[in-house]
Design a protein around this motif. Structure first.
Motif, PDB file in Angstrom:
ATOM      1  N   ARG A 254       0.854  -1.209   0.000  1.00 26.30           N
ATOM      2  CA  ARG A 254       0.000   0.000   0.000  1.00 26.30           C
ATOM      3  C   ARG A 254       0.880   1.246   0.000  1.00 26.30           C
ATOM      4  N   THR A 255       2.002   1.177   0.748  1.00 33.83           N
ATOM      5  CA  THR A 255       2.931   2.318   0.786  1.00 33.83           C
ATOM      6  C   THR A 255       3.612   2.447  -0.573  1.00 33.83           C
ATOM      7  N   TRP A 256       4.060   1.329  -1.114  1.00 33.21           N
ATOM      8  CA  TRP A 256       4.740   1.278  -2.413  1.00 33.21           C
ATOM      9  C   TRP A 256       3.850   1.896  -3.502  1.00 33.21           C
ATOM     10  N   ASP A 257       2.571   1.509  -3.496  1.00 27.20           N
ATOM     11  CA  ASP A 257       1.653   1.980  -4.550  1.00 27.20           C
ATOM     12  C   ASP A 257       1.376   3.466  -4.451  1.00 27.20           C
ATOM     13  N   ARG A 258       1.608   4.050  -3.260  1.00 28.32           N
ATOM     14  CA  ARG A 258       1.368   5.501  -3.082  1.00 28.32           C
ATOM     15  C   ARG A 258       2.590   6.313  -3.526  1.00 28.32           C
ATOM     16  N   MET A 259       3.675   5.607  -3.858  1.00 28.03           N
ATOM     17  CA  MET A 259       4.924   6.336  -4.169  1.00 28.03           C
ATOM     18  C   MET A 259       5.072   6.548  -5.684  1.00 28.03           C
ATOM     19  N   ALA A 260       5.658   7.709  -6.043  1.00 26.04           N
ATOM     20  CA  ALA A 260       5.973   7.973  -7.455  1.00 26.04           C
ATOM     21  C   ALA A 260       7.084   7.017  -7.890  1.00 26.04           C
ATOM     22  N   PRO A 261       7.116   6.660  -9.188  1.00 18.28           N
ATOM     23  CA  PRO A 261       8.153   5.737  -9.692  1.00 18.28           C
ATOM     24  C   PRO A 261       9.572   6.154  -9.312  1.00 18.28           C
ATOM     25  N   GLU A 262       9.842   7.475  -9.319  1.00 17.20           N
ATOM     26  CA  GLU A 262      11.208   7.913  -8.996  1.00 17.20           C
ATOM     27  C   GLU A 262      11.529   7.621  -7.530  1.00 17.20           C
ATOM     28  N   TYR A 263      10.512   7.747  -6.641  1.00 17.06           N
ATOM     29  CA  TYR A 263      10.711   7.415  -5.216  1.00 17.06           C
ATOM     30  C   TYR A 263      10.886   5.898  -5.084  1.00 17.06           C
ATOM     31  N   GLN A 264      10.084   5.127  -5.833  1.00 21.05           N
ATOM     32  CA  GLN A 264      10.180   3.656  -5.742  1.00 21.05           C
ATOM     33  C   GLN A 264      11.591   3.197  -6.117  1.00 21.05           C
ATOM     34  N   GLU A 265      12.118   3.791  -7.152  1.00 21.79           N
ATOM     35  CA  GLU A 265      13.469   3.430  -7.620  1.00 21.79           C
ATOM     36  C   GLU A 265      14.499   3.757  -6.533  1.00 21.79           C
ATOM     37  N   LEU A 266      14.314   4.905  -5.906  1.00 23.60           N
ATOM     38  CA  LEU A 266      15.259   5.337  -4.863  1.00 23.60           C
ATOM     39  C   LEU A 266      15.171   4.414  -3.646  1.00 23.60           C
ATOM     40  N   VAL A 267      13.948   4.022  -3.285  1.00 22.79           N
ATOM     41  CA  VAL A 267      13.757   3.133  -2.126  1.00 22.79           C
ATOM     42  C   VAL A 267      14.450   1.797  -2.380  1.00 22.79           C
ATOM     43  N   MET A 268      14.328   1.280  -3.617  1.00 23.08           N
ATOM     44  CA  MET A 268      14.991   0.004  -3.941  1.00 23.08           C
ATOM     45  C   MET A 268      16.507   0.156  -3.837  1.00 23.08           C
ATOM     46  N   GLU A 269      17.021   1.274  -4.333  1.00 23.45           N
ATOM     47  CA  GLU A 269      18.477   1.496  -4.324  1.00 23.45           C
ATOM     48  C   GLU A 269      18.972   1.674  -2.886  1.00 23.45           C
ATOM     49  N   ALA A 270      18.228   2.430  -2.098  1.00 25.26           N
ATOM     50  CA  ALA A 270      18.637   2.654  -0.690  1.00 25.26           C
ATOM     51  C   ALA A 270      18.563   1.348   0.101  1.00 25.26           C
ATOM     52  N   ALA A 271      17.567   0.518  -0.213  1.00 25.74           N
ATOM     53  CA  ALA A 271      17.443  -0.776   0.487  1.00 25.74           C
ATOM     54  C   ALA A 271      18.639  -1.659   0.163  1.00 25.74           C
ATOM     55  N   ARG A 272      19.035  -1.668  -1.133  1.00 24.03           N
ATOM     56  CA  ARG A 272      20.171  -2.500  -1.525  1.00 24.03           C
ATOM     57  C   ARG A 272      21.446  -2.020  -0.828  1.00 24.03           C
ATOM     58  N   GLN A 273      21.639  -0.692  -0.779  1.00 26.42           N
ATOM     59  CA  GLN A 273      22.852  -0.138  -0.148  1.00 26.42           C
ATOM     60  C   GLN A 273      22.857  -0.443   1.356  1.00 26.42           C
ATOM     61  N   SER A 274      21.683  -0.303   1.990  1.00 21.89           N
ATOM     62  CA  SER A 274      21.661  -0.516   3.454  1.00 21.89           C
ATOM     63  C   SER A 274      21.770  -2.001   3.778  1.00 21.89           C
ATOM     64  N   ALA A 275      21.265  -2.868   2.884  1.00 21.44           N
ATOM     65  CA  ALA A 275      21.389  -4.318   3.111  1.00 21.44           C
ATOM     66  C   ALA A 275      22.853  -4.749   2.991  1.00 21.44           C
ATOM     67  N   GLU A 276      23.554  -4.157   2.028  1.00 19.57           N
ATOM     68  CA  GLU A 276      24.984  -4.461   1.880  1.00 19.57           C
ATOM     69  C   GLU A 276      25.744  -4.019   3.130  1.00 19.57           C
ATOM     70  N   TYR A 277      25.399  -2.832   3.626  1.00 18.00           N
ATOM     71  CA  TYR A 277      26.054  -2.307   4.843  1.00 18.00           C
ATOM     72  C   TYR A 277      25.731  -3.201   6.026  1.00 18.00           C
ATOM     73  N   GLU A 278      24.469  -3.668   6.116  1.00 17.21           N
ATOM     74  CA  GLU A 278      24.071  -4.553   7.231  1.00 17.21           C
ATOM     75  C   GLU A 278      24.891  -5.821   7.221  1.00 17.21           C
ATOM     76  N   MET A 279      25.135  -6.391   6.032  1.00  8.93           N
ATOM     77  CA  MET A 279      25.897  -7.645   5.958  1.00  8.93           C
ATOM     78  C   MET A 279      27.336  -7.423   6.413  1.00  8.93           C
ATOM     79  N   GLN A 280      27.861  -6.251   6.095  1.00  9.83           N
ATOM     80  CA  GLN A 280      29.231  -5.921   6.519  1.00  9.83           C
ATOM     81  C   GLN A 280      29.268  -5.789   8.051  1.00  9.83           C
ATOM     82  N   LEU A 281      28.299  -5.087   8.612  1.00 10.08           N
ATOM     83  CA  LEU A 281      28.256  -4.916  10.072  1.00 10.08           C
ATOM     84  C   LEU A 281      28.069  -6.263  10.765  1.00 10.08           C
ATOM     85  N   SER A 282      27.185  -7.098  10.183  1.00  8.91           N
ATOM     86  CA  SER A 282      26.905  -8.392  10.802  1.00  8.91           C
ATOM     87  C   SER A 282      28.166  -9.241  10.863  1.00  8.91           C
ATOM     88  N   ALA A 283      28.978  -9.171   9.802  1.00 10.64           N
ATOM     89  CA  ALA A 283      30.243  -9.928   9.783  1.00 10.64           C
ATOM     90  C   ALA A 283      31.206  -9.355  10.828  1.00 10.64           C
TER      91      ALA A 283
END
Ligand code: TK8
Length: 343
Positions: A254-283
């Motif tokens: 529902r949140t995703w559908d309320r977002m403009a495509p440019e925001y959706q793209e940014l959210v995906m990119e930020a999620a990927r960057q933060s997930a990579e950082y999380e894996m580094q911290l976890s290690a």
């Protein structure tokens, strides 16, 4: 436990800083305040990386998107928070894949014991097309998966006795160890097969259940055991590394559908960057956390090859039972990636 002041606050190792946030400011498509619930504490890699996720969005939208992270399971446990995403009462959550097998049964492949032999192999698998296809299984559930990251290798802790062999778990002359598990059928099976008395329970109820002796033990990565202060109610640890659990960062459709495509793209990119950082911290947290737990008085058993093989052999029946349900082909695809990564 009397802790020297320094140690009481030494709840994190020397951690790498997150990557610089660069990239253009995204156009103005309105404002969003995203509420995100997570299970772990403020000291966890999960929380630190989720804050970084919010910083990326805030910076790249000039403050138009902000993220409020609610830690410590205060909004509910993994299953409850995913339901809140489906109804739209919560924007984001970050469950273990094990909690989401009700939506995508094939995710249970990650719950097969000793499937992923190393962090390198696990990361290869999580960044593969096979993993992406698993996330497509959420289609139509109201949950929009953004990225996999690392909960990590699960270790056994308990307050009853040192555990070095499967027989110690079963307690041949005493009762079997009572172990809390996630609400996941494969995990229940693992501990039943080892002769324990498993109890599925939400993560948020676990500390008090151990404190009151409702269960003898639980199993989670060292960093979760430390940052959730389980060492205050658990005397023994065993480095079983019996399952590598991924986290899945997810957004309400529902949140995703309320977002403009440019925001959706940014959210995906930020999620990927933060997930990579999380894996580094976890290690970076993993070994340091085990050492901290020993310093705080936890008696930790490191299994030698022979002891480890005894556990691997003892849980072999779990594969026989679950492989047909999870899918032999999916298991083979993952094992091919694992074998390839060890070349
Ligand atoms: C936190 C949980 C936790 C998991 C568990 O939200 O329940 O034991 O390992 O980390 O996802």
């Amino acid at each position: 436990t009397t802790l020297t002041l320094g140690m009481a606050h030494a709840q994190s190792p020397e951690l790498s800083d997150p990557p610089e946030i660069d990239g253009d400011i995204v156009g103005d498509h309105g404002t969003h305040t995203l509420r995100m619930g997570i299970g772990l504490s403020e000291n966890s890699p999960q929380y630190i990386s989720s804050q970084y996720f919010g910083e990326i969005l805030e910076k790249r939208t000039d403050g138009r998107i902000t993220v409020n992270v609610f830690p410590n399971s205060q909004l509910g446990d993994d299953v409850q928070m995913m339901e809140m995403l489906q109804t739209g009462t919560l924007d984001m959550t970050y469950p273990s894949s094990s909690a989401a097998t009700g939506y995508v049964e094939e995710l249970a492949v990650f719950d097969l014991p000793f499937l992923l032999p190393s962090r390198e192999a696990a990361i290869e698998v999580l960044q593969s097309d096979v993993a992406l296809e698993l996330l497509e299984g959420f289609e139509g559930s109201g949950l929009k998966p953004l990225a996999f990251s690392e909960n990590g290798y699960r270790q056994l802790s308990n307050s009853a006795r040192p555990i070095e062999t499967p027989e110690d778990v079963a307690g041949l002359d005493v009762r079997g160890l009572s172990v809390r598990t996630m609400e996941n059928p494969v995990h229940l099976d693992i501990w039943e097969t080892l002769g324990a008395n498993p109890t599925p329970m939400a993560f948020g109820e676990l500390f008090s259940a151990m404190e009151q002796g409702v269960v003898d033990g639980q199993e989670n990565p060292w960093s979760t055991i430390l940052t959730s202060n389980f060492h205050e109610v658990q005397d023994y640890g065993t480095e079983t590394r019996h399952v590598y659990t991924p986290f899945i960062m997810m957004l309400s459709e529902r949140t995703w559908d309320r977002m403009a495509p440019e925001y959706q793209e940014l959210v995906m990119e930020a999620a990927r960057q933060s997930a990579e950082y999380e894996m580094q911290l976890s290690a970076e947290y993993d070994t340091w956390s085990r050492e901290q737990l020993e310093e705080r008085g936890m008696q930790i058993t490191r299994l030698n090859d022979e002891q480890l093989e005894a556990f691997q052999e003892a849980v072999q029946p779990v594969y026989e039972k679950w492989a047909p349900r999870i899918g032999e082909e999916l298991i083979q695809d993952i094992q091919a990636i694992v074998d390839g990564s060890s070349e």
